[in-house]
Design an enzyme around this catalytic site. Sequence first.
Site, PDB file in Angstrom:
ATOM      1  N   HIS A   1     -25.734  -9.752  18.025  1.00 35.36           N
ATOM      2  CA  HIS A   1     -24.824  -9.252  19.059  1.00 35.36           C
ATOM      3  C   HIS A   1     -24.894  -7.742  19.189  1.00 35.36           C
ATOM      4  CE1 HIS A   1     -21.346  -7.918  16.488  1.00 35.36           C
ATOM      5  NE2 HIS A   1     -21.714  -8.907  15.692  1.00 35.36           N
TER       6      HIS A   1
ATOM      7  N   ASP B   1     -22.817  -3.798  11.922  1.00 33.65           N
ATOM      8  CA  ASP B   1     -22.379  -5.090  12.440  1.00 33.65           C
ATOM      9  C   ASP B   1     -22.262  -4.950  13.961  1.00 33.65           C
ATOM     10  OD1 ASP B   1     -21.077  -7.468  13.087  1.00 33.65           O
ATOM     11  OD2 ASP B   1     -19.130  -6.798  12.327  1.00 33.65           O
TER      12      ASP B   1
ATOM     13  N   GLU C   1     -19.420 -11.043  21.179  1.00 33.09           N
ATOM     14  CA  GLU C   1     -19.217 -11.671  19.880  1.00 33.09           C
ATOM     15  C   GLU C   1     -17.963 -11.178  19.188  1.00 33.09           C
ATOM     16  OE1 GLU C   1     -19.449 -12.375  15.562  1.00 33.09           O
ATOM     17  OE2 GLU C   1     -19.282 -10.473  16.643  1.00 33.09           O
ATOM     18  N   GLU C   2     -17.678  -9.879  19.274  1.00 38.84           N
ATOM     19  CA  GLU C   2     -16.569  -9.300  18.521  1.00 38.84           C
ATOM     20  C   GLU C   2     -15.208  -9.857  18.936  1.00 38.84           C
ATOM     21  OE1 GLU C   2     -16.579  -7.696  15.899  1.00 38.84           O
ATOM     22  OE2 GLU C   2     -18.454  -6.591  15.719  1.00 38.84           O
TER      23      GLU C   2
ATOM     24  N   ASP D   1     -26.446 -11.877  11.625  1.00 42.44           N
ATOM     25  CA  ASP D   1     -25.236 -11.058  11.631  1.00 42.44           C
ATOM     26  C   ASP D   1     -24.977 -10.562  10.219  1.00 42.44           C
ATOM     27  OD1 ASP D   1     -22.933  -9.821  12.564  1.00 42.44           O
ATOM     28  OD2 ASP D   1     -22.263 -11.573  13.703  1.00 42.44           O
TER      29      ASP D   1
ATOM     30  N   HIS E   1     -16.388  -3.145   9.567  1.00 42.56           N
ATOM     31  CA  HIS E   1     -15.434  -2.682  10.584  1.00 42.56           C
ATOM     32  C   HIS E   1     -14.827  -1.320  10.232  1.00 42.56           C
ATOM     33  CE1 HIS E   1     -14.693  -6.699  12.893  1.00 42.56           C
ATOM     34  NE2 HIS E   1     -15.977  -6.440  12.705  1.00 42.56           N
TER      35      HIS E   1
END
Length: 346
Positions: A68, A189, A223-224, A243, A323
């Site tokens: 992604h 990510d 995706e997130e 991922d 994140h």
Amino acid sequence: MKFNAEYFKQVLVDILGIDSPTGFCGVAITRIKEIVDGMGYDSYTTHKGNLVVNVNGASERKIGISAHVDTLGLIVKSVKDDGTLAFTKVGGATLPTLDGEYCKVYTRCDKVYTGTILSNSPASHVYDDADEIKRDTKNMHIRLDVLMDGKYPDDDFVKSLGIMAGDFICYDPKTQMTPEGFIKSRFLDDKAGVALVLAMLKHFKDEKITPAHNICVVFSTYEEIGHGLSHLPHDVEEFVAIDMGCIGDDLNGSEFAVSICAADSSGPYNYELTTRLINLAKDNAIEHAVDIYPYYGSDVSAARRAGHDFKGALLGPGIAASHGMERTHILACENSYKLLYLYLTT
């Protein structure tokens, strides 16, 4: 199976340098399409904004992989009376790590303004709760680098610049690569996964390698927030998301290994396909970890929820501090690359 680390790092830095929070991925997708089209692949962009690349294989069977492009970000909620901006999150950013970060605000009239993400008690010399105030959307704001007649702007002036609710706020990935092989950046990510897939596509073309089966490659853009791969071609029999792997308490993953996800918040991944990946890693001495991620979802999770009939699995480099201020090592990327290569060519 040779891993071109230099190309991987080059394309990773390129993609990390393009702002692409969920819903604002057009420039990044255009750049990735330029790269894959330049390699000679056929590709197209869906109405939703995902990029699909078709790779011809040695059999009629079709499998799929995804990575992604979308990242975390912020979005303007309102312009306050004092000319600062209230915001909300796009995806699950860890807000305490954003206190003091520089950012850019993209307006719908194609203007870009710089600013800083701050708590509402930003000065320790002024506010007695500067250390303790909770870093959340209620207690943080965007301070813009704009002036109104040499003074701080008010809300009317900020609105006159074209800034409004719904504008995207993007913050710097702060990418660094150390001599020891560590890769430090926000948004590994999943831009590390994007770069791995691009490196694999280049390898196939450069070495004239025909994969074992036809491959549907999807660079997804939502995706997130949970619906990146909710649409999938009906003839894809199995799908592997590339991922990030999680690192932390009660987990086996590391910044030097490829992680294989056995289950996440959406439930177990396909047992047979996951076992196949584990055995490929074991049989080829690839450093790997198998884990369960209870607070995690993926493109495979989205496709399963949408009702698609396929076998699903997930692999990717172990990434610390997800994140937030993320970090991995080139060895985790190489191990992920090797396992992906074996999956696609076996």
